[in-house]
Motif scaffolding. Structure first.
Motif, PDB file in Angstrom:
ATOM      1  N   LEU A   1       9.273 -59.703 -23.074  1.00 53.95           N
ATOM      2  CA  LEU A   1       9.630 -59.279 -21.722  1.00 53.95           C
ATOM      3  C   LEU A   1       8.874 -60.014 -20.615  1.00 53.95           C
ATOM      4  CD1 LEU A   1       9.594 -55.417 -22.342  1.00 53.95           C
ATOM      5  CD2 LEU A   1      11.602 -56.904 -22.308  1.00 53.95           C
ATOM      6  N   LYS A   2       7.976 -60.923 -20.952  1.00 57.37           N
ATOM      7  CA  LYS A   2       7.066 -61.463 -19.943  1.00 57.37           C
ATOM      8  C   LYS A   2       7.767 -62.204 -18.798  1.00 57.37           C
ATOM      9  CE  LYS A   2       6.078 -65.733 -22.528  1.00 57.37           C
ATOM     10  NZ  LYS A   2       5.000 -66.548 -23.110  1.00 57.37           N
ATOM     11  N   GLU A   3       9.027 -62.682 -19.035  1.00 55.10           N
ATOM     12  CA  GLU A   3       9.760 -63.370 -17.972  1.00 55.10           C
ATOM     13  C   GLU A   3      10.666 -62.430 -17.187  1.00 55.10           C
ATOM     14  OE1 GLU A   3       9.206 -66.406 -17.099  1.00 55.10           O
ATOM     15  OE2 GLU A   3       7.790 -66.740 -18.736  1.00 55.10           O
ATOM     16  N   LEU A   4      10.675 -61.137 -17.530  1.00 56.87           N
ATOM     17  CA  LEU A   4      11.545 -60.174 -16.862  1.00 56.87           C
ATOM     18  C   LEU A   4      11.056 -59.925 -15.431  1.00 56.87           C
ATOM     19  CD1 LEU A   4      13.864 -58.072 -17.040  1.00 56.87           C
ATOM     20  CD2 LEU A   4      12.172 -56.433 -17.878  1.00 56.87           C
ATOM     21  N   PRO A   5      11.897 -60.152 -14.412  1.00 59.51           N
ATOM     22  CA  PRO A   5      11.468 -59.915 -13.028  1.00 59.51           C
ATOM     23  C   PRO A   5      11.198 -58.435 -12.767  1.00 59.51           C
ATOM     24  CG  PRO A   5      13.426 -61.312 -13.092  1.00 59.51           C
ATOM     25  CD  PRO A   5      13.245 -60.747 -14.471  1.00 59.51           C
ATOM     26  N   VAL A   6      10.116 -58.162 -12.027  1.00 59.86           N
ATOM     27  CA  VAL A   6       9.749 -56.792 -11.668  1.00 59.86           C
ATOM     28  C   VAL A   6       9.622 -56.714 -10.147  1.00 59.86           C
ATOM     29  CG1 VAL A   6       8.044 -54.952 -11.859  1.00 59.86           C
ATOM     30  CG2 VAL A   6       8.541 -56.413 -13.842  1.00 59.86           C
ATOM     31  N   ILE A   7      10.344 -55.775  -9.544  1.00 61.78           N
ATOM     32  CA  ILE A   7      10.290 -55.542  -8.099  1.00 61.78           C
ATOM     33  C   ILE A   7       9.677 -54.172  -7.864  1.00 61.78           C
ATOM     34  CG2 ILE A   7      11.631 -55.312  -5.975  1.00 61.78           C
ATOM     35  CD1 ILE A   7      13.806 -57.027  -7.303  1.00 61.78           C
ATOM     36  N   LEU A   8       8.572 -54.122  -7.127  1.00 62.64           N
ATOM     37  CA  LEU A   8       7.913 -52.858  -6.814  1.00 62.64           C
ATOM     38  C   LEU A   8       8.383 -52.370  -5.448  1.00 62.64           C
ATOM     39  CD1 LEU A   8       4.265 -53.624  -8.016  1.00 62.64           C
ATOM     40  CD2 LEU A   8       6.077 -52.400  -9.239  1.00 62.64           C
ATOM     41  N   VAL A   9       8.913 -51.146  -5.394  1.00 65.14           N
ATOM     42  CA  VAL A   9       9.349 -50.509  -4.151  1.00 65.14           C
ATOM     43  C   VAL A   9       8.494 -49.259  -3.986  1.00 65.14           C
ATOM     44  CG1 VAL A   9      11.261 -49.509  -2.867  1.00 65.14           C
ATOM     45  CG2 VAL A   9      11.686 -51.397  -4.451  1.00 65.14           C
ATOM     46  N   THR A  10       7.608 -49.229  -2.983  1.00 67.94           N
ATOM     47  CA  THR A  10       6.585 -48.191  -2.920  1.00 67.94           C
ATOM     48  C   THR A  10       6.197 -47.864  -1.488  1.00 67.94           C
ATOM     49  OG1 THR A  10       4.294 -47.692  -3.523  1.00 67.94           O
ATOM     50  CG2 THR A  10       4.863 -49.999  -3.211  1.00 67.94           C
ATOM     51  N   THR A  11       5.592 -46.701  -1.306  1.00 68.76           N
ATOM     52  CA  THR A  11       5.080 -46.324   0.018  1.00 68.76           C
ATOM     53  C   THR A  11       3.746 -46.995   0.321  1.00 68.76           C
ATOM     54  OG1 THR A  11       4.033 -44.378  -0.960  1.00 68.76           O
ATOM     55  CG2 THR A  11       6.221 -44.080  -0.007  1.00 68.76           C
ATOM     56  N   LEU A  12       3.093 -47.572  -0.680  1.00 69.40           N
ATOM     57  CA  LEU A  12       1.796 -48.230  -0.485  1.00 69.40           C
ATOM     58  C   LEU A  12       2.035 -49.582   0.179  1.00 69.40           C
ATOM     59  CD1 LEU A  12       0.247 -47.410  -3.981  1.00 69.40           C
ATOM     60  CD2 LEU A  12       0.008 -46.125  -1.843  1.00 69.40           C
ATOM     61  N   ALA A  13       1.586 -49.731   1.423  1.00 75.22           N
ATOM     62  CA  ALA A  13       1.963 -50.912   2.202  1.00 75.22           C
ATOM     63  C   ALA A  13       0.801 -51.775   2.650  1.00 75.22           C
ATOM     64  CB  ALA A  13       2.758 -50.474   3.435  1.00 75.22           C
ATOM     65  N   SER A  14      -0.436 -51.467   2.240  1.00 78.96           N
ATOM     66  CA  SER A  14      -1.576 -52.254   2.704  1.00 78.96           C
ATOM     67  C   SER A  14      -1.653 -53.573   1.952  1.00 78.96           C
ATOM     68  CB  SER A  14      -2.873 -51.469   2.495  1.00 78.96           C
ATOM     69  OG  SER A  14      -3.192 -51.392   1.107  1.00 78.96           O
ATOM     70  N   ASP A  15      -2.400 -54.517   2.514  1.00 79.49           N
ATOM     71  CA  ASP A  15      -2.582 -55.816   1.866  1.00 79.49           C
ATOM     72  C   ASP A  15      -3.276 -55.663   0.517  1.00 79.49           C
ATOM     73  OD1 ASP A  15      -1.336 -57.136   3.856  1.00 79.49           O
ATOM     74  OD2 ASP A  15      -3.126 -57.960   4.800  1.00 79.49           O
TER      75      ASP A  15
END
Length: 750
Positions: A703-717
């Motif tokens: 799975l290491k090439e599987l794209p992961v998109i994080l959608v979260t309320t945590l918005a700091s750098d």
């Protein structure tokens, strides 16, 4: 809302002038450059004037905030305090609130939602969350981002794409208006003279009528009985006829001279009027450039980088439309330079560069072009990364990637959705910025050039024509039709004989100015009917079978176009096509020539791209996996049922199949059962959070090439940094979440 319309317009104009000046003064203060007492007096004068105008019109919120600004700035002017970054943050935040209140007062839109008391508390440091103030030159230690204890959390500059940048009012010198009125008066006089000329034409025609009546018996007798011409001629008063002919001839000659004189005068006056109106529409680039220092300052603080924006050529003038249309392109170039070009301070110091990166924004005007240049001293373009991404997206073939010219690679970065960033956030990485630069520039009949050196920075030039109303073009013919090629893209016109052509990389090639130059038929580029048949037999041939060619050039890219005939060079007005034909490949619009023929105006940049693609099509195509018959599958991981349902509907609306999981453990089990194309995950979840799930995916060989998109309320750098370290490909904060961003991100990874 201000009730009086005139006062409303005056207040808007005043605020539009004062607020940018205040931002300019604050940027100077924050830069740490020396400023004398007169400088502080100018800043306080702007604030005081804004306060007075607002109080007079009853805009009490702006009046109170401006009063607090005065209280904050007075001790700095008197030397009792030192201006700091924390003070600047509070001042900028207060000015943003002022802008909202001003907009509410002049437009009558919904309440701005500004809590004036809270703004004043924050401005005066009474809100209790500002922390100790650092000196103006303080920077965070190398490798350590500044925390909220050191300064307020900076906020990325908000950029709205919903409302286009538009300049509603233009200040004009009274002298220019007086000159235009004088020219208009001349036109009225000329109109009277033209009416008189018509009267003269009537007199001349009456004289000719009398002459015809006198000569009619002779003409009639000569037709009926040629032998009686002499006797019929006696009926005509020879002296009278001669006098009429002489007078008629003089009258016609006088009329011709007068009309020619009036026509020359009309040309002169209309030209003066056109030039005067064009000059009124000219605005200095400072009108646009003054928008960006604040944006650059805010974004560099968000990115924990030290950046100095240097602006030159602000007094260079251009048409109002150019100023308006160039806002988004210049904004994207500056953001791109800060986000991708300029290195972090610790990396720059390691490379022997100054800790503060330099971005230069420049405008200049030549006889034929307006040039906007954005340059930086950062990393420069990573050509290897561009090649990898271009191969992945099928833009270039893997077999010939190493031989791809640098100029072609530079043009690829402007492809829609193209980005070499391995990490997508709400600010960048989706590949939409440079695409906007190219589209906007081409809509103004311009071109973009890129110069870059690894480790030494990048220079991007936007080259636009001086006049948007008319265009100087070369008229050519192909397949019996006329086409117009803009002169600014025309390098030369030449005659080429078949003996001069030779094959190179599957293309017909000639040697031009000592360099191999590919040659293509215009009829083939435009895919004209008959181009493959009779069209190849047509065309004007010179000695030895030579044929005409137009050498077109955009940047360093060059090509010779074989045409049937070179017709003429003309000044034309290009009419854009309707919405049905808004973006036709290789075409910018059309015009009507003097003979009434419709002539298509060509887009040389598009034609160069078309020629490239045709050459690539002839090359061996990379082997691609067989297309799936089923929809692309997305695994959505979200513990909130409300949010999960909402995002699921959005993704399904994009045409994807969506499977859901309630936490990281549930998602890991589903990944073991079937194959997915992308994982979209929240971070804060029970059992296994999104960061742990992402890390486990990266550690799995399958799975290491599987794209992961994080959608979260945590918005700091700091949160985004953790997402990157875990191995996420994209990070979309929910406060900045919208369907467009998610859709663009999914399309990039699928």
């Amino acid at each position: 809302m201000i009730k009086d319309r005139e006062m409303r317009d005056l207040y808007r104009t005043e605020c539009d002038e004062r607020l940018p000046k205040m931002e300019k003064y604050l940027l100077h203060l924050e830069s740490g450059q020396p400023a004398d007492s007169a400088f502080y007096e100018d800043l306080l004068r702007e604030v005081h004037s804004l306060k007075g105008s607002s109080r007079m019109l009853g805009i009490m919120g702006v009046e109170r905030i401006a009063h607090s600004m005065e209280d904050m700035l007075a001790p700095i002017r008197n030397g009792e305090k030192v201006f700091t970054h924390a003070m600047a943050d509070r001042m900028y935040s207060a000015m943003d609130s002022v802008k909202k209140l001003v907009n509410e007062a002049v437009t009558g839109e919904a309440p701005a939602g500004v809590d004036v008391e809270e703004v004043i508390r924050r401005l005066t440091g009474e809100a209790g969350n500002d922390g100790p103030e650092e000196p103006p030159t303080a920077a965070p230690p190398a490798g350590k981002p500044a925390s909220g204890q050191d300064r307020p959390e900076p906020v990325a500059p908000e950029v709205s794409h919903s409302a286009p940048y538009q300049i509603d009012t233009v200040r004009v010198k009274t002298g220019q208006l007086d000159e235009l009125m004088n020219q208009t008066g001349e036109l009225v006089v000329l109109k009277t003279r033209m009416a008189h000329r018509l009267s003269q034409a009537d007199d001349a025609l009456n004289l000719w009528d009398e002459l015809v009546k006198e000569l009619a018996p002779v003409i009639y007798a000569s037709r009926m009985e040629p032998r009686n011409v002499s006797s019929a001629g006696s009926l005509v008063n020879q002296s009278r006829a001669g006098e009429l002919i002489s007078r008629a001839t003089d009258s016609f000659n006088s009329l011709r001279d007068a009309i020619n004189e009036d026509n020359s005068k009309l040309d002169f006056i209309s030209g003066a009027l056109e030039g005067g109106i064009r000059d009124i529409r000219l605005l200095p680039f400072s009108t646009l450039f003054d928008l960006f220092p604040r944006m650059a300052r805010d974004l560099s603080r968000v990115r924990n980088k030290e950046v100095k924006l240097e602006i030159t050529g602000g007094d260079t003038k251009a048409d109002k439309r150019v100023i308006e249309e160039m806002k988004d392109p210049v904004m994207h170039l500056i953001r791109n330079a800060i986000d991708h070009g300029i290195e972090p301070p610790e990396e720059r110091e390691r490379l022997g560069k100054p800790g503060t990166g330099a971005i230069r924004l420049k405008a200049l005007r030549t006889e034929t072009n307006i040039i906007i240049e954005v340059s930086d001293d950062g990393r420069g373009l990573d050509t290897e990364a561009i090649k990898r991404e271009a191969i992945k997206r099928g833009i270039i073939a893997a077999e010939g990637a190493e031989e791809t010219p640098d100029e072609e690679l530079k043009s690829i970065i402007f492809a829609p959705g193209f980005s070499t960033s391995a990490f997508v956030t709400d600010i960048s990485g989706r590949g939409v910025g440079l695409d906007t630069v190219k589209a906007k520039t081409e809509s103004l009949k311009g071109s973009v050039r890129v110069e870059s050196a690894a480790g030494a920075g990048c220079v991007i030039k936007i080259i636009l024509p001086v006049s948007l109303a008319t265009t100087r073009v070369l008229i050519v013919r192909a397949e019996g039709k006329s086409y117009a090629i803009p002169i600014e893209f025309t390098n030369s016109t030449i005659m080429v004989s078949p003996e001069e052509m030779f094959p190179m990389e599957g293309r017909e090639t000639i040697s031009f100015s000592g360099r191999p130059t590919s040659i293509a038929r215009l009829s083939d580029i435009l895919e004209l009917p008959g181009a493959a048949g009779k069209g190849r037999k047509n065309g004007t041939a010179g000695k030895g079978g030579a044929f005409p060619c137009v050498v077109i050039q955009a940047g360093d890219e060059i090509m010779a176009l074989r045409v049937d005939e070179l017709v003429d060079e003309q000044e034309i007005m290009i009419k854009p096509h309707s919405q049905l034909l808004k973006r036709v490949r290789n075409v910018t619009g059309s015009t009507i020539l003097g003979n009434g023929e419709v002539c298509v105006a060509l887009n040389p940049v598009d034609m160069l791209s078309t020629a490239r693609k045709k050459a690539m099509a002839r090359a061996p195509a990379p082997v691609k996996a067989a297309a799936r018959e089923t929809k692309r599958a997305i695994l959505l991981v979200e513990d909130s049922i409300t949010t999960r349902t909402q995002i699921k509907r959005i993704i399904e609306g994009f045409g994807y199949e969506v499977a859901t999981a309630v936490d990281g453990m549930d998602a890991w089990g589903k990944l073991a059962e079937r194959q997915f194309d992308v994982v979209v995950s929240d971070i804060m979840m029970p059992n296994m959070d999104g960061l742990a799930l992402t890390a486990r995916i990266r550690q799995d060989a399958r799975l290491k090439e599987l794209p992961v998109i994080l959608v979260t309320t945590l918005a700091s750098d700091e949160d985004k940094k953790k997402g990157l370290e875990a191995g996420a490909n994209a990070y979309i904060p929910k406060p900045a979440f919208d369907q467009k961003i998610l859709g663009e991100t999914l399309r990039r990874f699928i």
